[in-house]
Motif scaffolding. Structure first.
Motif, PDB file in Angstrom:
ATOM      1  N   ASP A 146      17.677   5.427  -4.468  1.00 35.26           N
ATOM      2  CA  ASP A 146      16.838   4.726  -5.438  1.00 35.26           C
ATOM      3  C   ASP A 146      15.651   5.576  -5.882  1.00 35.26           C
ATOM      4  N   THR A 147      15.174   5.283  -7.077  1.00 32.99           N
ATOM      5  CA  THR A 147      13.933   5.907  -7.523  1.00 32.99           C
ATOM      6  C   THR A 147      12.768   5.230  -6.804  1.00 32.99           C
ATOM      7  N   ALA A 148      11.608   5.839  -6.856  1.00 29.30           N
ATOM      8  CA  ALA A 148      10.415   5.242  -6.242  1.00 29.30           C
ATOM      9  C   ALA A 148      10.136   3.869  -6.844  1.00 29.30           C
ATOM     10  N   GLU A 149      10.313   3.738  -8.141  1.00 30.51           N
ATOM     11  CA  GLU A 149      10.086   2.450  -8.796  1.00 30.51           C
ATOM     12  C   GLU A 149      11.075   1.404  -8.291  1.00 30.51           C
ATOM     13  N   GLU A 150      12.333   1.778  -8.137  1.00 30.49           N
ATOM     14  CA  GLU A 150      13.336   0.845  -7.612  1.00 30.49           C
ATOM     15  C   GLU A 150      13.004   0.445  -6.174  1.00 30.49           C
ATOM     16  N   ARG A 151      12.557   1.411  -5.369  1.00 37.56           N
ATOM     17  CA  ARG A 151      12.179   1.090  -3.988  1.00 37.56           C
ATOM     18  C   ARG A 151      11.018   0.100  -3.969  1.00 37.56           C
ATOM     19  N   TYR A 152      10.046   0.316  -4.837  1.00 39.85           N
ATOM     20  CA  TYR A 152       8.894  -0.592  -4.907  1.00 39.85           C
ATOM     21  C   TYR A 152       9.337  -1.995  -5.325  1.00 39.85           C
ATOM     22  N   LEU A 153      10.164  -2.083  -6.348  1.00 35.96           N
ATOM     23  CA  LEU A 153      10.626  -3.397  -6.826  1.00 35.96           C
ATOM     24  C   LEU A 153      11.450  -4.124  -5.768  1.00 35.96           C
ATOM     25  N   LYS A 154      12.240  -3.376  -5.002  1.00 36.14           N
ATOM     26  CA  LYS A 154      13.041  -4.001  -3.943  1.00 36.14           C
ATOM     27  C   LYS A 154      12.160  -4.632  -2.862  1.00 36.14           C
ATOM     28  N   LEU A 155      10.979  -4.082  -2.672  1.00 37.34           N
ATOM     29  CA  LEU A 155      10.070  -4.654  -1.676  1.00 37.34           C
ATOM     30  C   LEU A 155       9.714  -6.100  -2.019  1.00 37.34           C
ATOM     31  N   PRO A 167      -2.038  -2.658   2.922  1.00 40.79           N
ATOM     32  CA  PRO A 167      -2.785  -1.823   1.973  1.00 40.79           C
ATOM     33  C   PRO A 167      -1.840  -0.945   1.147  1.00 40.79           C
ATOM     34  N   LEU A 168      -2.182  -0.766  -0.124  1.00 40.38           N
ATOM     35  CA  LEU A 168      -1.315  -0.022  -1.042  1.00 40.38           C
ATOM     36  C   LEU A 168      -1.064   1.414  -0.587  1.00 40.38           C
ATOM     37  N   LYS A 169      -2.034   2.050   0.082  1.00 47.02           N
ATOM     38  CA  LYS A 169      -1.807   3.438   0.521  1.00 47.02           C
ATOM     39  C   LYS A 169      -0.671   3.509   1.541  1.00 47.02           C
ATOM     40  N   TYR A 170      -0.488   2.463   2.353  1.00 45.64           N
ATOM     41  CA  TYR A 170       0.614   2.446   3.312  1.00 45.64           C
ATOM     42  C   TYR A 170       1.941   2.144   2.620  1.00 45.64           C
ATOM     43  N   ILE A 171       1.887   1.292   1.596  1.00 46.21           N
ATOM     44  CA  ILE A 171       3.107   0.998   0.826  1.00 46.21           C
ATOM     45  C   ILE A 171       3.554   2.259   0.101  1.00 46.21           C
ATOM     46  N   ALA A 172       2.596   3.000  -0.474  1.00 42.26           N
ATOM     47  CA  ALA A 172       2.936   4.252  -1.168  1.00 42.26           C
ATOM     48  C   ALA A 172       3.653   5.201  -0.209  1.00 42.26           C
ATOM     49  N   SER A 173       3.084   5.386   0.968  1.00 35.11           N
ATOM     50  CA  SER A 173       3.704   6.270   1.961  1.00 35.11           C
ATOM     51  C   SER A 173       5.089   5.760   2.345  1.00 35.11           C
ATOM     52  N   ALA A 179      -0.446   7.640  -3.521  1.00 32.51           N
ATOM     53  CA  ALA A 179      -1.132   6.424  -3.975  1.00 32.51           C
ATOM     54  C   ALA A 179      -1.269   6.421  -5.502  1.00 32.51           C
ATOM     55  N   GLN A 180      -1.519   7.604  -6.087  1.00 35.52           N
ATOM     56  CA  GLN A 180      -1.651   7.705  -7.548  1.00 35.52           C
ATOM     57  C   GLN A 180      -0.328   7.381  -8.242  1.00 35.52           C
ATOM     58  N   ALA A 181       0.765   7.886  -7.683  1.00 30.98           N
ATOM     59  CA  ALA A 181       2.081   7.595  -8.266  1.00 30.98           C
ATOM     60  C   ALA A 181       2.394   6.103  -8.170  1.00 30.98           C
ATOM     61  N   LEU A 182       2.030   5.484  -7.055  1.00 30.83           N
ATOM     62  CA  LEU A 182       2.251   4.041  -6.914  1.00 30.83           C
ATOM     63  C   LEU A 182       1.419   3.280  -7.941  1.00 30.83           C
ATOM     64  N   SER A 183       0.210   3.720  -8.168  1.00 34.60           N
ATOM     65  CA  SER A 183      -0.648   3.080  -9.176  1.00 34.60           C
ATOM     66  C   SER A 183       0.013   3.142 -10.552  1.00 34.60           C
TER      67      SER A 183
END
Length: 190
Positions: A146-155, A167-173, A179-183
């Protein structure tokens, strides 16, 4: 302690004798937010059932911004550095309380005793192993496919409490981005 029995009995009925043996071996442990439950280099001695709180699996780095978060466990889930627990070798990662945590724990030696004296011990071992394996396998496949975006959406669908309470920094990792890419991902999908 009754939550553990309810969790186990979703899979199999536990007779009173087995439950008394197993529950007599449980020890309540409480950790405050940010406490380290297990350090790198220590041998995991417990399988625990989280009654309250969140535990993070991480590989710490000197630069805190470069820590690698690779797992979380929540209320009503088993938690353990299970590879260390099974092999009786030092852990290669750390477990940290992300909130105040209370858990019921059984030690390695007590679990071995329960295994030999009752059926419930084997069920608990199997349940915790299966759960930890499925989470690990699903995450590995996601990182590969999956792409990072797909991984985030699956969460949002797979582990909605992760998004709300971590915290978002842990989700990014956890999803393998900065963290910037997650933003940027969050901005794009909102």
């Amino acid at each position: 302690m009754e939550k553990i029995r309810e969790y186990i009995e979703k899979t199999i009925a536990v007779d009173e004798k087995d439950w008394q043996l197993f529950s007599s071996k449980l020890k309540k442990r409480v950790f405050s937010k940010k406490s380290i439950l297990l350090n790198i280099g220590e041998i995991e001695n417990y399988i625990s059932f989280i009654e309250k709180g969140i535990v993070r699996f991480l590989i710490p780095k000197e630069d805190k911004e470069k820590e690698v978060t690779f797992g979380f466990c929540f209320e009503n889930e088993f938690v353990s550095a299970y590879d260390s627990f099974l092999t009786r070798t030092p852990s290669l990662y750390q477990l940290e309380a992300l909130s105040d945590v209370s858990m019921w724990s059984i030690s390695y030696s007590d679990l071995q005793e329960v295994y030999t004296q009752s059926f419930v011990g084997n069920v608990i071992g199997r349940l915790s192993t299966e759960r930890l394996f499925l989470i690990k396998s699903k995450r590995e496949q996601s990182l590969l496919n999956d792409t990072a975006e797909e991984r985030y959406l699956k969460l949002f669908t797979d582990r909605p409490n992760l998004i709300k309470e971590i915290p978002l920094k842990y989700i990014a990792s956890y999803i393998g981005v900065t963290a910037q890419a997650l933003s940027r991902i969050r901005k794009r999908i909102s």
